[in-house]
Design a protein around this motif. Structure first.
Motif, PDB file in Angstrom:
ATOM      1  N   PHE A  32       7.477  -0.132   1.917  1.00 27.87           N
ATOM      2  CA  PHE A  32       6.192  -0.584   1.409  1.00 27.87           C
ATOM      3  C   PHE A  32       5.060  -0.091   2.313  1.00 27.87           C
ATOM      4  O   PHE A  32       4.046   0.419   1.837  1.00 27.87           O
ATOM      5  CB  PHE A  32       6.166  -2.116   1.322  1.00 27.87           C
ATOM      6  N   ILE A  33       5.233  -0.227   3.620  1.00 29.58           N
ATOM      7  CA  ILE A  33       4.216   0.221   4.569  1.00 29.58           C
ATOM      8  C   ILE A  33       4.011   1.730   4.456  1.00 29.58           C
ATOM      9  O   ILE A  33       2.885   2.223   4.470  1.00 29.58           O
ATOM     10  CB  ILE A  33       4.608  -0.171   6.008  1.00 29.58           C
ATOM     11  N   VAL A  58      -0.249   5.573  -1.891  1.00 26.51           N
ATOM     12  CA  VAL A  58       0.372   5.378  -3.204  1.00 26.51           C
ATOM     13  C   VAL A  58      -0.184   4.096  -3.825  1.00 26.51           C
ATOM     14  O   VAL A  58      -0.239   3.054  -3.159  1.00 26.51           O
ATOM     15  CB  VAL A  58       1.910   5.280  -3.063  1.00 26.51           C
ATOM     16  N   PRO A  59      -0.618   4.114  -5.095  1.00 26.75           N
ATOM     17  CA  PRO A  59      -1.177   2.911  -5.732  1.00 26.75           C
ATOM     18  C   PRO A  59      -0.191   1.739  -5.710  1.00 26.75           C
ATOM     19  O   PRO A  59       1.033   1.944  -5.749  1.00 26.75           O
ATOM     20  CB  PRO A  59      -1.460   3.365  -7.165  1.00 26.75           C
ATOM     21  N   LEU A  60      -0.719   0.526  -5.690  1.00 22.93           N
ATOM     22  CA  LEU A  60       0.118  -0.661  -5.586  1.00 22.93           C
ATOM     23  C   LEU A  60       1.098  -0.777  -6.752  1.00 22.93           C
ATOM     24  O   LEU A  60       2.274  -1.082  -6.563  1.00 22.93           O
ATOM     25  CB  LEU A  60      -0.775  -1.912  -5.521  1.00 22.93           C
ATOM     26  N   LEU A  78      -3.766  -5.241 -12.574  1.00 20.60           N
ATOM     27  CA  LEU A  78      -4.331  -6.531 -12.154  1.00 20.60           C
ATOM     28  C   LEU A  78      -5.182  -6.385 -10.893  1.00 20.60           C
ATOM     29  O   LEU A  78      -5.871  -7.340 -10.508  1.00 20.60           O
ATOM     30  CB  LEU A  78      -3.204  -7.540 -11.908  1.00 20.60           C
ATOM     31  N   HIS A  79      -5.117  -5.216 -10.241  1.00 19.62           N
ATOM     32  CA  HIS A  79      -5.930  -4.915  -9.045  1.00 19.62           C
ATOM     33  C   HIS A  79      -5.783  -6.005  -7.981  1.00 19.62           C
ATOM     34  O   HIS A  79      -6.732  -6.703  -7.623  1.00 19.62           O
ATOM     35  CB  HIS A  79      -7.405  -4.750  -9.439  1.00 19.62           C
ATOM     36  N   LEU A  80      -4.585  -6.122  -7.472  1.00 22.49           N
ATOM     37  CA  LEU A  80      -4.259  -7.178  -6.510  1.00 22.49           C
ATOM     38  C   LEU A  80      -4.122  -6.655  -5.075  1.00 22.49           C
ATOM     39  O   LEU A  80      -3.453  -7.278  -4.246  1.00 22.49           O
ATOM     40  CB  LEU A  80      -2.961  -7.873  -6.928  1.00 22.49           C
TER      41      LEU A  80
END
Length: 361
Positions: A137-138, A145-147, A198-200
């Motif tokens: 993830f890190i 890379v987009p979420l 959702l842009h979180l």
């Protein structure tokens, strides 16, 4: 050029074959053919051996509950181990072409929808386990890379792996493996797309956000075929070495279900006519600590005793993709609200998959 590979604990693999005499391609091919022939011979003898062991050597009565359970266990255990060894070795070699660094490069700068699809596909062949969730993830955050794309990968990689597919193929059949592959990919793609829209990003822990500016040093070297073969051997040693106990435990549970649980009982609580069986299966599966090696044999036995395909698939997916231990690990990099959204979105996809397959099959 390939990045230097890291072992399961993040340490460089010491045995990369560079200090050993090179083996000719012809010799490697002959050894491979001989190995496959020996593998096939052993595999073809498993069914008659299990029947001989249970009904001749132990003198158990054919058709009895104990006889059926013992024969199931003696047949499925070596069968699964042989399948795992072969497939993990092959996939280990394939993975030498899809390193974590190369995966990140593939995903950076892509259109988000295309990125979701590509991330889910790459998740199948890229090394992943719960212990590597945080560094992966890190690394994706560092690379920009987009979420949503990152979550498509994080959903696909543990859920659609070679262990799950080979066990489903060997124990249940190619149709179940194909259904699992297709539905798993769809869940990973759609869930990642939803989370991305959702842009979180503000729900990622602050210390991870600050690492976007940190650049990772990657030392590259060229991999030879002996290197790739050694990576296949390492994959067998590490993966099979970790899951063999789960295999035995799962098959033991499956044998007990196969031999002692009445078929009409399973159909009454996990049949296609009980709409509530799918959400109950998901709720039971989430807190369980297991993996594909332990849960697929149980799924095979459940299907054999009358459980509906959709319910059994939902149970397996929830155990693998939404396990409580993985949520605890991801808490290091995600705030609780984002973990809740992740569980809700993926859980909804699993529920819809279960209900759909119960409706169709």
């Amino acid at each position: 050029m390939e990045p230097i590979q890291l072992g399961g604990c993040g340490c460089p693999n010491k045995d990369n074959g560079t200090n050993k005499p090179a083996m000719s391609k012809g010799r490697m091919l002959l050894l491979g053919i001989a190995g496959l022939a020996g593998w096939y011979l052993l595999y073809s003898l498993l069914l008659p051996f299990s029947q001989f062991f249970a009904y001749k050597l132990l003198r158990l009565e054919q058709g009895s509950q104990l006889g059926a359970a013992v024969q199931f266990f003696v047949y499925d255990t070596p069968k699964v181990m042989l399948l795992l060894t072969l497939i993990v070795f092959v996939v280990g070699m394939i993975r030498s072409f899809f390193t974590k660094e190369r995966t990140r490069k593939y995903l950076v700068g892509r259109n988000e929808t295309i990125g979701n699809i590509l991330a889910a596909l790459l998740g199948i062949v890229t090394p992943f386990c719960s212990c590597s969730a945080v560094p992966l993830f890190i690394g994706f955050v560092q690379a920009g890379v987009p979420l949503g794309v990152t979550f498509s990968f994080l959903i696909s990689a543990p859920m659609i792996n070679e262990v799950a597919l080979v066990l489903l193929y060997g124990l249940v059949g190619w149709q179940a493996a194909a259904i699992y592959l297709g539905s798993g990919l769809m869940i990973a793609i759609v869930s990642g797309w939803v989370i991305g829209h959702l842009h979180l990003e503000h729900l990622i822990e602050d210390w991870v956000q600050e690492m976007r500016s940190v650049r990772e040093l990657v030392i590259e070297r060229k991999l030879t075929w002996p290197d790739r073969i050694n990576m296949g051997k390492t994959a067998v040693r590490e993966i099979v070495g970790k899951v063999w106990l789960y295999v035995i435990a799962g098959i033991a549970v499956g044998a007990a279900i196969h031999g002692y649980v009445p078929e009409d009982f399973m159909a009454s609580i996990m049949g296609r006519d009980q709409w509530w069986s799918v959400p109950v299966a998901v709720l039971i599966g989430i807190p369980m600590y297991s993996n594909a090696a332990g849960i697929v044999p149980v799924m095979e036995a459940l299907l054999g005793q009358g459980a509906a395909l959709g319910t059994a698939l939902a149970f397996m997916m929830s155990v693998i993709a939404l396990s409580l231990p993985e949520m605890v690990i991801l808490r290091k990099v995600l705030k609780p609200k984002l973990i809740a959204v992740f569980v809700a979105v993926v859980g909804s996809g699993i529920l819809c998959t279960g209900w759909l397959f119960n409706l169709l099959f």
